[in-house]
Motif scaffolding. Structure first.
Motif, PDB file in Angstrom:
ATOM      1  N   LEU A 111       0.807  -1.218   0.000  1.00 43.95           N
ATOM      2  CA  LEU A 111       0.000   0.000   0.000  1.00 43.95           C
ATOM      3  C   LEU A 111       0.839   1.266   0.000  1.00 43.95           C
ATOM      4  CD1 LEU A 111      -3.017  -0.833   2.350  1.00 43.95           C
ATOM      5  CD2 LEU A 111      -3.036  -0.462  -0.119  1.00 43.95           C
ATOM      6  N   GLU A 112       1.911   1.268   0.766  1.00 41.98           N
ATOM      7  CA  GLU A 112       2.771   2.449   0.803  1.00 41.98           C
ATOM      8  C   GLU A 112       3.335   2.738  -0.586  1.00 41.98           C
ATOM      9  OE1 GLU A 112       6.821   4.116   3.026  1.00 41.98           O
ATOM     10  OE2 GLU A 112       5.868   2.272   3.724  1.00 41.98           O
ATOM     11  N   HIS A 113       3.791   1.703  -1.259  1.00 42.54           N
ATOM     12  CA  HIS A 113       4.321   1.871  -2.614  1.00 42.54           C
ATOM     13  C   HIS A 113       3.224   2.309  -3.580  1.00 42.54           C
ATOM     14  CE1 HIS A 113       6.558   1.088  -6.297  1.00 42.54           C
ATOM     15  NE2 HIS A 113       5.548   0.341  -6.711  1.00 42.54           N
ATOM     16  N   ALA A 114       2.046   1.675  -3.468  1.00 45.17           N
ATOM     17  CA  ALA A 114       0.944   1.993  -4.379  1.00 45.17           C
ATOM     18  C   ALA A 114       0.501   3.447  -4.229  1.00 45.17           C
ATOM     19  CB  ALA A 114      -0.231   1.057  -4.118  1.00 45.17           C
ATOM     20  N   LEU A 115       0.438   3.920  -2.989  1.00 46.65           N
ATOM     21  CA  LEU A 115      -0.040   5.283  -2.742  1.00 46.65           C
ATOM     22  C   LEU A 115       1.010   6.338  -3.082  1.00 46.65           C
ATOM     23  CD1 LEU A 115      -1.897   4.691   0.653  1.00 46.65           C
ATOM     24  CD2 LEU A 115      -2.942   5.088  -1.590  1.00 46.65           C
ATOM     25  N   SER A 116       2.276   5.969  -3.028  1.00 47.50           N
ATOM     26  CA  SER A 116       3.341   6.952  -3.243  1.00 47.50           C
ATOM     27  C   SER A 116       3.894   6.934  -4.671  1.00 47.50           C
ATOM     28  CB  SER A 116       4.494   6.705  -2.265  1.00 47.50           C
ATOM     29  OG  SER A 116       5.086   5.430  -2.488  1.00 47.50           O
ATOM     30  N   THR A 117       3.445   5.975  -5.478  1.00 47.71           N
ATOM     31  CA  THR A 117       3.970   5.846  -6.833  1.00 47.71           C
ATOM     32  C   THR A 117       2.972   6.417  -7.837  1.00 47.71           C
ATOM     33  OG1 THR A 117       5.188   3.846  -6.224  1.00 47.71           O
ATOM     34  CG2 THR A 117       4.828   4.235  -8.572  1.00 47.71           C
ATOM     35  N   GLU A 118       3.359   7.478  -8.497  1.00 50.11           N
ATOM     36  CA  GLU A 118       2.485   8.101  -9.485  1.00 50.11           C
ATOM     37  C   GLU A 118       2.171   7.101 -10.605  1.00 50.11           C
ATOM     38  OE1 GLU A 118       2.365  12.095 -12.363  1.00 50.11           O
ATOM     39  OE2 GLU A 118       4.129  11.648 -11.135  1.00 50.11           O
ATOM     40  N   ASN A 119       0.905   7.069 -10.981  1.00 52.96           N
ATOM     41  CA  ASN A 119       0.464   6.252 -12.107  1.00 52.96           C
ATOM     42  C   ASN A 119       0.436   4.756 -11.791  1.00 52.96           C
ATOM     43  OD1 ASN A 119      -0.435   6.331 -14.883  1.00 52.96           O
ATOM     44  ND2 ASN A 119       1.490   5.350 -15.461  1.00 52.96           N
ATOM     45  N   PHE A 120       0.557   4.371 -10.515  1.00 58.01           N
ATOM     46  CA  PHE A 120       0.632   2.941 -10.210  1.00 58.01           C
ATOM     47  C   PHE A 120      -0.643   2.202 -10.608  1.00 58.01           C
ATOM     48  CE2 PHE A 120      -0.102  -0.718  -7.418  1.00 58.01           C
ATOM     49  CZ  PHE A 120       1.012  -1.479  -7.722  1.00 58.01           C
ATOM     50  N   GLY A 130      -1.390   2.709 -14.669  1.00 63.53           N
ATOM     51  CA  GLY A 130      -0.253   2.398 -15.535  1.00 63.53           C
ATOM     52  C   GLY A 130       0.445   1.099 -15.228  1.00 63.53           C
ATOM     53  N   VAL A 131       0.191   0.527 -14.046  1.00 59.37           N
ATOM     54  CA  VAL A 131       0.894  -0.700 -13.652  1.00 59.37           C
ATOM     55  C   VAL A 131      -0.104  -1.804 -13.276  1.00 59.37           C
ATOM     56  CG1 VAL A 131       2.579  -1.715 -12.073  1.00 59.37           C
ATOM     57  CG2 VAL A 131       2.872   0.649 -12.836  1.00 59.37           C
ATOM     58  N   LEU A 132      -0.816  -1.600 -12.166  1.00 58.25           N
ATOM     59  CA  LEU A 132      -1.702  -2.660 -11.667  1.00 58.25           C
ATOM     60  C   LEU A 132      -2.840  -2.946 -12.639  1.00 58.25           C
ATOM     61  CD1 LEU A 132      -2.217  -4.531  -9.210  1.00 58.25           C
ATOM     62  CD2 LEU A 132      -3.851  -2.803  -8.413  1.00 58.25           C
ATOM     63  N   TYR A 133      -3.545  -1.906 -13.071  1.00 55.72           N
ATOM     64  CA  TYR A 133      -4.676  -2.122 -13.977  1.00 55.72           C
ATOM     65  C   TYR A 133      -4.207  -2.642 -15.334  1.00 55.72           C
ATOM     66  CZ  TYR A 133      -7.785   0.337 -10.699  1.00 55.72           C
ATOM     67  OH  TYR A 133      -8.517   0.725  -9.613  1.00 55.72           O
ATOM     68  N   LYS A 134      -3.037  -2.234 -15.731  1.00 50.88           N
ATOM     69  CA  LYS A 134      -2.469  -2.757 -16.981  1.00 50.88           C
ATOM     70  C   LYS A 134      -2.263  -4.264 -16.867  1.00 50.88           C
ATOM     71  CE  LYS A 134       1.408  -2.033 -20.185  1.00 50.88           C
ATOM     72  NZ  LYS A 134       2.668  -1.275 -20.410  1.00 50.88           N
ATOM     73  N   LEU A 135      -1.782  -4.729 -15.707  1.00 49.17           N
ATOM     74  CA  LEU A 135      -1.590  -6.164 -15.491  1.00 49.17           C
ATOM     75  C   LEU A 135      -2.928  -6.893 -15.455  1.00 49.17           C
ATOM     76  CD1 LEU A 135       0.358  -8.523 -14.867  1.00 49.17           C
ATOM     77  CD2 LEU A 135       0.036  -7.973 -12.436  1.00 49.17           C
ATOM     78  N   PHE A 136      -3.901  -6.337 -14.705  1.00 50.30           N
ATOM     79  CA  PHE A 136      -5.220  -6.959 -14.644  1.00 50.30           C
ATOM     80  C   PHE A 136      -5.835  -7.072 -16.042  1.00 50.30           C
ATOM     81  CE2 PHE A 136      -6.289  -5.502 -10.007  1.00 50.30           C
ATOM     82  CZ  PHE A 136      -5.353  -6.397  -9.522  1.00 50.30           C
ATOM     83  N   HIS A 137      -5.729  -6.002 -16.825  1.00 52.69           N
ATOM     84  CA  HIS A 137      -6.287  -5.996 -18.171  1.00 52.69           C
ATOM     85  C   HIS A 137      -5.598  -7.039 -19.045  1.00 52.69           C
ATOM     86  CE1 HIS A 137      -6.754  -4.612 -22.349  1.00 52.69           C
ATOM     87  NE2 HIS A 137      -7.900  -4.091 -21.956  1.00 52.69           N
ATOM     88  N   ARG A 138      -4.299  -7.173 -18.909  1.00 59.33           N
ATOM     89  CA  ARG A 138      -3.542  -8.136 -19.716  1.00 59.33           C
ATOM     90  C   ARG A 138      -4.027  -9.553 -19.450  1.00 59.33           C
ATOM     91  NH1 ARG A 138      -1.266  -9.898 -24.007  1.00 59.33           N
ATOM     92  NH2 ARG A 138       1.006 -10.089 -24.149  1.00 59.33           N
ATOM     93  N   ARG A 187      -7.367   3.800 -18.868  1.00 58.89           N
ATOM     94  CA  ARG A 187      -7.050   5.069 -18.204  1.00 58.89           C
ATOM     95  C   ARG A 187      -8.294   5.948 -18.104  1.00 58.89           C
ATOM     96  NH1 ARG A 187      -2.969   7.914 -16.363  1.00 58.89           N
ATOM     97  NH2 ARG A 187      -1.508   6.289 -16.974  1.00 58.89           N
ATOM     98  N   GLU A 188      -9.088   5.993 -19.156  1.00 51.31           N
ATOM     99  CA  GLU A 188     -10.312   6.781 -19.112  1.00 51.31           C
ATOM    100  C   GLU A 188     -11.250   6.257 -18.030  1.00 51.31           C
ATOM    101  OE1 GLU A 188     -12.673   6.548 -22.643  1.00 51.31           O
ATOM    102  OE2 GLU A 188     -13.846   8.328 -22.148  1.00 51.31           O
ATOM    103  N   GLY A 189     -11.358   4.922 -17.941  1.00 53.71           N
ATOM    104  CA  GLY A 189     -12.196   4.324 -16.907  1.00 53.71           C
ATOM    105  C   GLY A 189     -11.685   4.639 -15.513  1.00 53.71           C
ATOM    106  N   TRP A 190     -10.354   4.607 -15.357  1.00 48.88           N
ATOM    107  CA  TRP A 190      -9.765   4.949 -14.059  1.00 48.88           C
ATOM    108  C   TRP A 190     -10.068   6.393 -13.688  1.00 48.88           C
ATOM    109  CZ3 TRP A 190      -5.649   8.506 -13.304  1.00 48.88           C
ATOM    110  CH2 TRP A 190      -5.204   8.592 -11.984  1.00 48.88           C
TER     111      TRP A 190
END
Length: 275
Positions: free
Chosen positions: A84-93, A96-104, A236-239
Motif C-alpha cells: 500500500l505504501e508503494h501503491a499510494l506513493s507511486t504516481e500512475n501505479f 499504468g501498472v496494476l490495472y495494466k496487469l489486470f487488463h492483460r 485510463r479513461e475508466g480509471w
C-alpha cells in the motif's frame, strides 16, 4: 525433468529484495509461471512489470498457443496483495501498472489459470480473479478481500471483476464480511474451480481441452466482450472516471454525515425542551 524456458528477474524495490519469475513447460503448450518475490509476492511496480514481460515473452516469443498458469514459489502465499505504501506513493501505479496487469490477464489470448498454493489476499485475489480459472490448495491458505478490516474502499475496477464472476452472495460475503475462504469453501462459493495442486490444474486443462482453445486467435477478443465492464474500468479513461466518481461519493458521504449530525443535535434540543 522440466526445463526452464526463461527467467524474468524482479528487481529489488524498497524493502522488497526482488526475485524472479521462472517459466517452465511441464506439459506440451502448458506454460507455468512461478512467481517468487519474498516475503509474500506483494504486487509492486517491479513484480507487476515482470509479470507483464513474462506474458509478452509467451505470446510473442515464438511459443505455440497453449495455456498459461501462474503460481507462487512461496508455499504460504500466492500473493498478499498490494504494497500500500508503494501503491499510494507511486504516481500512475493503478492505471499504468496494476490495472495494466489486470487488463492483460483478463484479455490474454490464451486460457489462464491461477494456482493458489497459499493465501490470496486483497490485490492477490483480484489478480487471480482476472485469470480464467482458479485452483486452490485444499489444506493451506485463504482467499479474502479484507479492505473492510483496514478501512480502504474498493475502487470500481477492483470491485467489478467480483461482481461479474461471482454469485451475489459470495460477493457480499467477500466484501461486506471480509470472509476468509479456505480451498473447499472457495470451491463451494464459486471463487475457484477446484481444490488441489499442479496435478489438479493438469487435469482441468486436459478435461476441458484448454490447450487448443487459443488456436483460432479470437480467445482474447471473446474475453474482452464477456468482461467489457471491467475492461472499460481498467482503461485510463475508466480509471479517471472512477476517481471522479469516488471523489463525488466521498464528498456526498461527508455532507450526509454533517447534515445527520446537525439533525441529531436539533432532535436532542427538542427532546430536552419536552422534559
Amino acid at each position: 525433468m522440466t526445463s526452464t524456458l526463461f527467467t524474468v528477474p524482479i528487481p529489488p524495490l524498497g524493502a522488497h529484495p526482488g526475485g524472479a519469475i521462472v517459466a517452465t513447460e511441464p506439459a506440451p503448450a502448458f506454460y507455468l509461471l512461478t512467481i517468487t518475490s519474498p516475503p509474500d509476492n506483494r504486487l509492486t511496480t517491479a513484480s507487476c512489470t515482470a509479470m507483464l514481460d513474462a506474458l509478452d515473452l509467451i505470446e510473442f516469443g515464438g511459443y505455440k498457443p497453449g495455456v498459461v498458469v501462474t503460481t507462487s514459489g512461496i508455499d504460504k502465499f500466492y500473493s498478499n496483495g498490494l504494497d500500500l505504501e508503494h501503491a499510494l506513493s507511486t504516481e500512475n501505479f493503478l492505471p499504468g501498472v496494476l490495472y495494466k496487469l489486470f487488463h492483460r490477464f483478463l484479455t490474454y489470448p490464451m486460457p489462464t489459470i491461477a494456482l493458489l498454493p497459499g493465501h490470496a489476499f486483497a490485490g492477490g485475489l483480484m489478480l487471480a480473479m482476472h485469470h480464467d480459472y482458479r485452483v486452490m490448495n485444499p489444506s493451506r491458505g485463504f482467499a479474502c478481500i479484507n479492505e473492510l478490516e483496514f478501512g480502504v474502499p474498493l475502487k470500481p475496477a477492483m470491485s467489478s471483476i467480483f461482481r461479474l464472476k461471482l454469485p451475489a452472495s459470495t460477493y457480499r460475503d467477500l466484501v461486506l464480511e471480509a470472509r476468509r475462504f479456505n480451498g473447499e469453501a472457495a470451491v463451494q462459493a464459486g471463487l475457484v474451480d477446484r481444490a488441489g495442486g499442479l496435478d489438479a490444474v493438469l487435469d482441468l486443462v486436459r478435461e476441458r481441452k484448454l490447450t487448443g482453445k487459443a488456436k483460432t486467435g479470437i480467445y482474447g477478443l471473446l474475453k474482452a466482450e464477456m468482461y467489457r465492464e471491467s475492461v472499460a474500468l481498467l482503461s485510463r479513461e475508466g480509471w479517471e472516471q472512477g476517481e471522479e466518481k469516488d471523489r463525488l461519493l466521498a464528498a456526498s458521504e461527508d455532507k450526509r454525515r454533517e447534515e445527520g449530525e446537525k439533525r441529531v443535535e436539533g432532535l436532542k434540543e427538542k427532546a430536552k425542551a419536552k422534559l
